[in-house]
Design a protein around this motif. Structure first.
Motif, PDB file in Angstrom:
ATOM      1  N   THR A 272     -20.067 -65.359  17.819  1.00 42.54           N
ATOM      2  CA  THR A 272     -18.754 -65.141  18.430  1.00 42.54           C
ATOM      3  C   THR A 272     -18.719 -63.855  19.247  1.00 42.54           C
ATOM      4  N   MET A 273     -19.460 -62.864  18.764  1.00 41.13           N
ATOM      5  CA  MET A 273     -19.461 -61.575  19.466  1.00 41.13           C
ATOM      6  C   MET A 273     -20.199 -61.706  20.810  1.00 41.13           C
ATOM      7  N   ILE A 274     -21.322 -62.418  20.819  1.00 41.18           N
ATOM      8  CA  ILE A 274     -22.063 -62.616  22.074  1.00 41.18           C
ATOM      9  C   ILE A 274     -21.166 -63.336  23.074  1.00 41.18           C
ATOM     10  N   LEU A 275     -20.559 -64.414  22.592  1.00 42.18           N
ATOM     11  CA  LEU A 275     -19.701 -65.203  23.474  1.00 42.18           C
ATOM     12  C   LEU A 275     -18.529 -64.382  23.983  1.00 42.18           C
ATOM     13  N   GLY A 276     -17.876 -63.699  23.049  1.00 45.05           N
ATOM     14  CA  GLY A 276     -16.689 -62.925  23.405  1.00 45.05           C
ATOM     15  C   GLY A 276     -17.002 -61.898  24.474  1.00 45.05           C
ATOM     16  N   THR A 277     -18.069 -61.132  24.276  1.00 46.82           N
ATOM     17  CA  THR A 277     -18.387 -60.091  25.258  1.00 46.82           C
ATOM     18  C   THR A 277     -18.811 -60.715  26.583  1.00 46.82           C
ATOM     19  N   THR A 278     -19.586 -61.784  26.515  1.00 45.13           N
ATOM     20  CA  THR A 278     -20.030 -62.401  27.764  1.00 45.13           C
ATOM     21  C   THR A 278     -18.839 -62.932  28.564  1.00 45.13           C
ATOM     22  N   VAL A 279     -17.969 -63.641  27.869  1.00 45.11           N
ATOM     23  CA  VAL A 279     -16.797 -64.192  28.554  1.00 45.11           C
ATOM     24  C   VAL A 279     -15.958 -63.066  29.152  1.00 45.11           C
ATOM     25  N   PHE A 280     -15.765 -62.050  28.338  1.00 47.59           N
ATOM     26  CA  PHE A 280     -14.930 -60.950  28.773  1.00 47.59           C
ATOM     27  C   PHE A 280     -15.531 -60.229  29.985  1.00 47.59           C
ATOM     28  N   LEU A 281     -16.812 -59.937  29.898  1.00 43.58           N
ATOM     29  CA  LEU A 281     -17.436 -59.185  30.996  1.00 43.58           C
ATOM     30  C   LEU A 281     -17.552 -60.039  32.256  1.00 43.58           C
TER      31      LEU A 281
END
Lengths: 311, 547
Positions: A272-281
């Protein structure tokens, strides 16, 4: 102009959707999972963990559930940091990284534009070679070398500045900002030199000089506006790059920013953290690109005319 | 004029810098106010004793919470914690803990025996998914409960006889049971606080946050800034508060070991978690050095997949082990920060010394290899060593590769894998030789030997012996005396090492930099630090006189 912005926003949606989907399935296909550890995990414990994180559902259901949560702005719980949500971690890291990026960018602009304009005023003289030579070194020098060098000089030998932390001790924000900003300063110096050189050879500059305007007015009022267009176009991607790429500097200086979480998330298989940061960035990058396009269009009289024509 | 253009900005920048200079360092302010600045290695996953695992977590949790019995920082023998004393029955199976009436939660409420019953229910409950649940498995029926074979916690051997008396019944006498009481997986948590924020078995509730958390140790949580720092302060309700010297501790997530060492030199830290290998010789040269190294309860070894040729042949495995010059390896590559190891259990593990069945003997190694069918390396099919990506592991693998090439004339390939990929390869047994380390959870040979039980989760070698299993699982726990028990361990370990399912390489050491103003940090086998005993002395500086 509004139409232009609208179209660009519309294009951004499929881009971000593709990023989400590709990231989701890519991280799942990586070997190893979030709960693998050096000590063997008992099967019953692993089952309990997977159930708590809904990893026991089929993959497509997990994907749909993730998309559903995402539309509500919920990026899910972190796997690595039980009890913390990805939203919370991003929320704590972003202001720090943004502040660092802002300082770095301000430093880069100040030094870069000054050096570039300077160099462009007397091309192919010492006044050109020295700053441009330094810029070349700046571009080539990676931050994992520059950072420790600055720390050694200003933190340890001279004992002027703290060498790690963020807002813990007075002055601890200076070295990381300078380290992160230097490469960009060097790049901006080269961009603004090139832009200025082109503009300074234009007819309207000759006219301004012929009118008898003092040199500083020629440079500041007439040349800068056109000469800095390449720099402005670079600012959007640069800021996004600063946000996404501050990992090395954050690690060297122990800064609680986003970059460290982003890179560690990949090592930890914190899905979830990988996805969250990728989506956000990626959203940020799309957004900043848009902004810089808009500003560049607004500064460039020819493009501006085009919009007026089409609107 | 032109000169000014350069000098002016230079002056402005220099002015900005000097304006910030001369600030007080963390060590100076910390010594004055009684705050220790501690490099903790990483951001803790969390602070819930039944959820997290890991060394940085351990340091903070053990400052916030306290177990029934704690370890003496010098001898590592158990001494009173929450329990002021305890009785052990004749047969060694029943422990009765008498809780100190002065032991309080940080909200002032007294601690009770039923807090422990509730907490151990949580730690063992299958829904909680505690990775360390097995630490409590010596207790009667606890394993069955945590595997959902029984669902009634009353059947587990934990009883609150009254408010202050806790009775624990074990499956077999377990000499290291008191040590487990100092492991965070056995700590009590405050039931009402947890229930206020969620269900008993929930992992994600915010009960450990500042303002929510109620703990029972010498310190309380004061600030938790993610990836920046954690501040703890001396507790007002701790039973032994008069003997706590520090007013608080700052924990920093010092992931980058090189930065950590620089922070130490700039006096931003009192204590570092590790020391970069290439800096160690420099620190050793200093008289009155801040560098502290001590033997550590862990073994670094190469795991062998005994089902894959050519290492399925025990003679090949032994040849490889004989051909390894561990003394040279630890002296050169490891800068004397490690002790050569010849077995899995570290030497002097609470008085137990493992067998040493072989030594560096290249002639014998060549002989064994020839016997195995590869005289002077002829016909060697090749061998691959895998390790997780890290410079230190690579250096060792390269040295091993060269030694085997030189002594045995065989080709070895080494390849690195990213951490989770490597873990996957090891657990799937998709390797020939893999780098591995094991750090003891408690000081007892059992913790190392039970790795090699047939099909054990951490075995991964394919080693299987009924006789070995019988000794570890049945005979050793029933041994009447320590000598008898150690004798059995010695026999089992000899059996196992003759088969050589692993190639031991070295015993770990702990390495720290400790500021001269810090007292009360005693190097020990567990690298266990009880912050309650730490004192700071103002006026001592890294660089001689205080500045």
């Amino acid at each position: 102009m509004l139409k232009f912005i609208f179209w660009r926003l519309l294009q951004a949606i499929p881009v971000i959707f593709v990023v989400i989907t590709a990231t989701f399935f890519l991280v799942r296909s990586a070997p190893g999972g979030p709960f693998d550890s050096e000590k063997a995990v008992l099967p019953e414990v692993k089952r309990a963990l997977e159930a708590q994180y809904k990893l026991d559902l089929p993959l497509h259901e997990q994907y749909l559930a993730y998309l559903g949560d995402l539309t509500n702005g919920d990026l899910g719980p972190s796997f690595k940091y039980p009890g913390r949500s990805v939203n919370e971690i991003l929320g704590s890291g972003l202001p720090v990284t943004a502040e660092l990026g802002l300082y770095a960018l301000s430093f880069a602009l100040l030094i870069g534009v000054l050096a570039g304009v300077f160099a462009a005023l007397r091309p192919n003289t010492r006044q050109d070679y020295i700053p441009m030579g330094m810029a070349m070194i700046g571009i080539c020098m990676p931050s994992f070398l520059l950072g420790p060098l600055l720390v050694l000089i200003f933190g340890i030998y001279l004992d002027w500045l703290p060498i790690a932390g963020w807002g813990d001790l007075p002055g601890d924000k200076i070295l990381p900002s300078v380290t992160l900003g230097s490469a960009y300063a060097a790049y901006i110096a080269r961009l603004s030199r090139a832009g200025m050189l082109e503009i300074l050879s234009q007819d309207y500059i000759r006219t301004a000089r012929a009118k008898g305007l003092p040199e500083w007015r020629v440079v500041i009022q007439h040349a800068l506006r056109g000469g800095l267009i390449p720099v402005i176009a670079f600012l959007g991607p640069a800021f996004a790059g600063l946000l996404a790429g501050s990992f090395v500097v954050e690690t060297i200086f122990q800064i609680p920013g986003l970059g460290r979480f982003y890179v560690q998330a990949a090592f930890n298989r914190d899905y979830t953290m990988i996805l969250g940061t990728t989506v956000f960035l990626s959203t940020l990058i799309v957004f900043f690109n848009l902004i810089s396009d808009v500003i560049a269009a607004w500064l460039n009289p020819r493009l501006r005319a085009q919009f007026k024509g089409s609107a | 004029m032109r000169l000014f253009r350069f000098i002016l900005p230079a002056c402005v920048i220099a002015g900005m810098l000097t304006a910030c200079a001369g600030g007080e360092s963390n060590v100076e302010s910390g010594n004055r106010d009684g705050f220790l600045h501690y490099g903790n290695g990483a951001e803790p996953q969390g602070l819930d004793p039944h959820v997290v695992t890991g060394v940085p977590e351990n340091h903070i949790i053990r400052a916030l919470f306290e177990g029934l019995a704690v370890k003496n920082p010098i001898t590592l023998e158990p001494e009173p914690g929450v329990a002021e004393r305890w009785d052990i029955s004749e047969d060694g199976r029943v422990y009765t803990f008498y809780i100190n009436p002065e032991a309080k939660w940080s909200n002032g409420e007294p601690m009770t025996a039923s807090d422990y019953v509730w907490s151990w229910n949580r730690a063992l409950h299958p829904d909680t998914g505690s990775l360390y649940a097995y630490m409590l498995y010596p207790i009667v029926n606890s394993e069955a409960y945590s595997k959902r074979e029984i669902t009634d916690f009353d059947q587990v051997g934990v009883k609150a006889l009254d408010d202050l008396t806790l009775q624990v019944t074990l499956n077999a006498p377990t000499p290291y049971f008191l040590q487990l009481m100092d492991h965070y997986s056995s700590f009590a948590v405050h039931p009402e606080t947890l229930l206020k924020h969620g269900k008993m078995t929930e992992r994600f509730t915010p009960w450990t946050r500042v303002g929510n958390i109620v703990s029972n140790g010498a310190f309380t949580l004061d600030e938790w800034s993610l990836n920046r720092r954690i501040i703890i302060k001396k507790s007002e309700h701790y039973w032994d508060r008069d003997n706590v010297a520090l007013n608080g501790v700052y924990f920093y997530p010092t992931e980058n070991v090189v930065s950590e060492e620089r922070m130490f030199r700039a006096e931003q830290l009192h204590y570092t978690q590790v020391v970069p290998l290439d800096k160690i010789p420099e620190y050793r040269k200093q008289g009155n050095t801040s560098y502290v190294q001590a033997a550590y309860l862990g073994t670094y070894y190469y795991l062998i997949n005994t089902d894959r040729p050519p290492v399925d042949n025990v003679m090949v495995r032994r040849a490889l082990s004989y051909a390894l010059d561990r003394d040279t390896l630890t002296r050169t590559v490891l800068q004397e920060t490690a002790i050569p190891a010849y077995s899995i259990t570290p030497p002097n593990t609470l008085g137990y010394n493992p067998p040493k069945l072989f030594d560096y003997d290249p002639a014998k190694a060549r002989e064994l290899l020839a016997e195995a069918g590869y005289p002077n390396g002829e016909g060697w099919p090749g061998l691959e060593i895998i390790y997780n990506t890290q410079e230190a592991h690579r250096k060792i693998a390269v040295a091993v590769q060269q030694m085997w090439k030189k002594e045995l004339n065989i080709d070895i390939t080494i390849s690195n894998q990213e951490w989770k990929v490597y873990l996957n390869s090891v657990s799937q047994r998709d390797f020939q030789v893999a780098r591995r380390g094991w750090i003891g959870d408690y000081v007892d040979a059992n913790n190392f030997l039970d790795l090699f039980i047939t099909d054990g989760g951490n075995n991964n070698t394919g080693y299987a012996s009924d006789e070995f299993d019988d000794i570890i699982l049945n005979l050793a726990p029933r041994a009447k005396t320590r000598d008898e028990r150690y004798g059995l361990f010695y026999k089992a370990e000899t059996m196992m090492m003759n088969e050589m399912p692993i190639i031991p390489i070295y015993t770990y050491t702990s390495k720290h930099l400790v500021h001269p103003s810090v007292e009360g940090i005693h190097p020990n086998l567990m690298d266990s630090l009880n912050l309650k005993y730490v004192k700071l002395h103002a006026g001592r500086s890294l660089y001689g006189e205080a500045n």
